[in-house]
Design an enzyme around this catalytic site. Structure first.
Site, PDB file in Angstrom:
ATOM      1  N   TYR A 251      50.246  57.859  57.044  1.00 56.65           N
ATOM      2  CA  TYR A 251      50.709  57.951  55.650  1.00 56.65           C
ATOM      3  C   TYR A 251      51.888  57.034  55.446  1.00 56.65           C
ATOM      4  CZ  TYR A 251      48.413  61.030  52.422  1.00 56.65           C
ATOM      5  OH  TYR A 251      47.533  61.523  51.507  1.00 56.65           O
TER       6      TYR A 251
ATOM      7  N   GLU B 266      53.393  56.305  51.947  1.00 53.52           N
ATOM      8  CA  GLU B 266      53.719  56.183  50.512  1.00 53.52           C
ATOM      9  C   GLU B 266      55.017  55.419  50.339  1.00 53.52           C
ATOM     10  OE1 GLU B 266      53.559  59.880  48.406  1.00 53.52           O
ATOM     11  OE2 GLU B 266      51.465  60.179  48.892  1.00 53.52           O
TER      12      GLU B 266
ATOM     13  N   ASP C 176      42.104  38.062  35.456  1.00 50.82           N
ATOM     14  CA  ASP C 176      41.372  38.890  36.406  1.00 50.82           C
ATOM     15  C   ASP C 176      40.545  37.948  37.284  1.00 50.82           C
ATOM     16  OD1 ASP C 176      39.592  40.472  37.778  1.00 50.82           O
ATOM     17  OD2 ASP C 176      39.247  41.862  36.112  1.00 50.82           O
TER      18      ASP C 176
ATOM     19  N   THR D  73      40.097  41.166  43.599  1.00 53.09           N
ATOM     20  CA  THR D  73      39.549  41.935  44.712  1.00 53.09           C
ATOM     21  C   THR D  73      39.647  41.056  45.955  1.00 53.09           C
ATOM     22  OG1 THR D  73      37.349  41.107  44.201  1.00 53.09           O
ATOM     23  CG2 THR D  73      37.908  43.276  43.346  1.00 53.09           C
TER      24      THR D  73
ATOM     25  N   LYS E  42      35.287  39.808  47.636  1.00 50.06           N
ATOM     26  CA  LYS E  42      34.218  38.961  47.065  1.00 50.06           C
ATOM     27  C   LYS E  42      34.346  37.565  47.695  1.00 50.06           C
ATOM     28  CE  LYS E  42      33.717  41.591  42.767  1.00 50.06           C
ATOM     29  NZ  LYS E  42      34.906  42.371  42.373  1.00 50.06           N
TER      30      LYS E  42
ATOM     31  N   ARG F  37      36.978  45.513  51.490  1.00 46.19           N
ATOM     32  CA  ARG F  37      36.919  46.006  50.112  1.00 46.19           C
ATOM     33  C   ARG F  37      38.324  46.412  49.699  1.00 46.19           C
ATOM     34  NH1 ARG F  37      31.955  46.145  48.813  1.00 46.19           N
ATOM     35  NH2 ARG F  37      32.522  46.685  46.698  1.00 46.19           N
TER      36      ARG F  37
HETATM   37  N1  DSN Z   1      31.215  44.901  41.203  1.00 45.02           N
HETATM   38  C1  DSN Z   1      31.754  43.853  40.399  1.00 45.02           C
HETATM   39  C2  DSN Z   1      30.780  42.747  40.241  1.00 45.02           C
HETATM   40  O1  DSN Z   1      29.705  42.852  40.770  1.00 45.02           O
HETATM   41  O2  DSN Z   1      31.081  41.776  39.569  1.00 45.02           O
HETATM   42  C3  DSN Z   1      32.112  44.407  39.126  1.00 45.02           C
HETATM   43  O3  DSN Z   1      32.885  45.556  39.319  1.00 45.02           O
END
Ligand code: DSN
Length: 435
Positions: free
Chosen positions: A59, A61, A209, A243, A246, A252
Site C-alpha cells: 500500500y 497512498e 487525450d 494510456t 496501446k 494496462r
Molecule cells: N479501449 C479504447 C479503444 O479501443 O480505443 C477505448 O476505451
C-alpha cells in the site's frame, strides 16, 4: 536467509491448473490469430515480469516522500524512476503515473480543471471521440455539460478532418471552460496550434487525450502536443492524458503529463480526489515501458507501425473498402463498409473476421446511420502485429485475407481455410513474449 525474486514465482499451473488452462488457451489465441485492435499491443517480457512483481503487495497512498503508510522506501524509488523517465520522454514539466487507466486519467483531469456543470467542448463520439468525452452514459456526460464538434464531410484524402471552423464557432457561442482533443478513432494528426489559438480566444484550458498516440509521440513520429508554461505563452495543451498499454506498449494503465501550472491540481485530483492506493507493480512496469520507449529501436518500431498502417489502408482500398479520411497518418485505419457492401454491418463483419482468426473491432464512421452497437465500420490498428515483426508485405497479405473473408462470409469451409492461412502467417511472427 536471503531470497531472490524467483523464489516468489511459483507457476500458476502449479497453484491453479483451472486458470492455467484458460491462460494457455488465450496464449494460443494471441499467438495464432491476427491482433488488429488499434488499442492493443504485445508488451515485452520485462513489462510482464514487473506487472507480476511483489510490488502488488504494497500500500502506498500518497506520493513519493509523502505517503500515508510506512515501508515505502523502495516503492518511492520505483515511482520516482517512472516519473523521471516519463518527464524526459515527453519533455513534460509535470507527470503523474498513478492513474489506473485512461478513463481515470481523464476523470482526474476534469476534476482538476472543472466544477460540476461546467461546459466542455470535445469531439463527437460517432466521429472519433471517447466515452469519457461526454457520452450521456458516462460520468463525463452526467457531471459536465459537453458540447461537441465533428469532422468535415468526406472528400477523398482531404475530408473527414477535425472541422476547425465549426470548433471556433462553437467555442465562441458556448464558451467552454475546457477544450478536449484526441480521439479513439481519428486516423489523422491533430493540429494542436490552431486549436490552442481557439482556446486562447475564449480563455479555455486545453487537454489532449493521447490514449492512442502516446507511443507515436514518445517516438517523435507524431508531434508532441504538450505545451509549456515556463516559456511565456503556452503553444500547446495544458494537460495530456494517455494510456500506457496501446502504442506505448506498456502495462494496462494511464498517466497524465501537464504544465507546471496544473501540477498541484492534477496530483490532488488523482489522489486523494479520485483514487486510493496506487498500483505500484503497474507503475514499475510503466517505468520499464518508459525506458523501452526511450530507446532508438522504439522510434524505428513506431515508424514501421505508421508505414504498416498506411500500406494496410491502401491495400484495403484495393480490396474495395472506403477508408475514412482517405488514409492514415497514425497507427489506425478506419474502414467504411458501405461501399464494399451496404448490407454488411460492422457487427457482422467483426464476427465473420473473428471466425477467420482476424481480431478487430467494429466502429462507427462519421455520420453513421447505424447505432454504436451495430455500426457501418471497422477499426484496424498495426501496433501489435508490428511488434510481432510484420512489415508491409504482410500488411498487403492481411488486407487480402480480410477482403476474402468478408466476400465469403457465408461459406464456413472458406472461412476455416482462411483461418488456417492466418495461423500459418502468425506462426512466422511470434510476439516477443512467446518467441
Ligand atoms: N479501449 C479504447 C479503444 O479501443 O480505443 C477505448 O476505451
Amino acid at each position: 536467509m536471503s531470497y531472490s525474486v524467483e523464489d516468489f514465482y511459483p507457476t500458476v499451473a502449479e497453484v491453479d491448473p483451472e486458470l492455467a488452462g484458460i491462460l494457455s488457451l488465450e496464449l494460443e489465441r494471441q499467438s495464432s490469430t491476427l491482433q488488429l485492435i488499434a488499442s492493443e499491443n504485445f508488451t515485452s517480457k520485462a513489462v510482464l515480469e514487473a506487472t507480476g512483481s511483489i510490488l502488488t503487495n504494497k500500500y502506498a497512498e500518497g506520493y513519493p516522500s509523502k505517503r500515508y503508510y510506512g515501508g515505502n522506501i523502495y516503492v518511492d524509488r520505483v515511482e520516482d524512476l517512472a516519473r523521471d523517465r516519463l518527464k524526459a520522454l515527453f519533455n513534460a514539466e509535470h507527470v503523474n503515473v498513478q492513474p489506473h487507466a485512461g478513463a481515470n486519467a481523464n476523470a482526474a483531469a476534469y476534476l482538476a480543471l472543472l466544477k460540476p456543470g461546467d461546459t466542455v467542448m470535445a469531439m463527437r463520439l460517432d466521429q472519433g471521440g471517447h466515452l469519457t468525452h461526454g457520452s450521456p452514459v458516462n460520468f463525463s456526460g452526467q457531471y459536465y455539460r459537453f458540447v461537441s464538434y465533428g469532422v468535415t464531410p468526406a472528400d477523398g484524402d482531404k475530408g473527414e478532418r477535425i472541422d476547425l471552423n465549426q470548433m471556433e464557432e462553437l467555442a465562441k457561442a458556448e464558451r467552454p471552460k475546457l477544450i478536449v482533443v484526441g480521439a479513439t478513432a481519428y486516423p489523422r494528426v491533430i493540429e494542436i496550434a490552431a486549436i490552442r489559438s481557439i482556446a486562447d480566444q475564449i480563455g479555455a484550458a486545453l487537454m489532449f487525450d493521447a490514449a492512442h498516440v502516446a507511443g507515436l509521440i514518445a517516438a517523435g513520429v507524431y508531434p508532441n502536443p504538450l505545451g509549456s508554461s515556463e516559456s511565456g505563452r503556452n503553444l500547446g495543451a495544458d494537460v495530456m492524458t494517455f494510456t500506457t498499454h496501446k502504442t506505448l506498449r506498456g502495462p494496462r494503465g494511464g498517466a497524465i503529463t501537464s504544465t507546471s501550472h496544473y501540477a498541484q491540481a492534477i496530483d490532488k485530483a488523482v489522489f486523494p480526489g479520485l483514487q486510493g492506493g496506487p498500483l505500484e507493480h503497474v507503475i514499475a512496469a510503466k517505468a520499464v515501458a518508459f525506458l523501452e520507449a526511450s530507446q532508438p529501436s522504439f522510434a524505428e518500431y513506431q515508424s514501421q507501425v505508421v508505414a504498416n498502417a498506411k500500406l494496410l489502408a491502401k491495400s484495403l482500398e484495393i480490396e474495395g473498402f472506403r477508408i475514412v479520411s482517405g488514409g492514415t497518418d497514425t497507427h489506425l485505419v478506419l474502414v467504411d463498409l458501405t461501399r464494399f457492401d451496404p448490407e454488411l454491418s460492422g457487427k457482422e463483419a467483426q464476427e465473420v473476421l473473428d471466425r477467420a482468426g482476424i481480431t478487430c473491432n467494429r466502429n462507427q464512421i462519421p455520420h453513421d446511420g447505424r447505432s454504436p452497437f451495430v455500426t457501418s465500420g471497422l477499426r484496424f490498428g498495426t501496433p501489435a502485429m508490428t511488434t510481432a515483426g510484420m512489415g508491409e508485405p504482410e500488411m498487403s497479405q492481411v488486407a487480402k485475407l480480410i477482403g476474402k473473408a468478408l466476400r465469403n462470409r457465408t461459406n464456413d469451409e472458406k472461412l476455416e481455410s482462411i483461418r488456417q492461412e492466418v495461423a500459418t502467417l502468425c506462426s512466422k511472427f511470434p510476439p516477443p513474449p512467446f518467441a
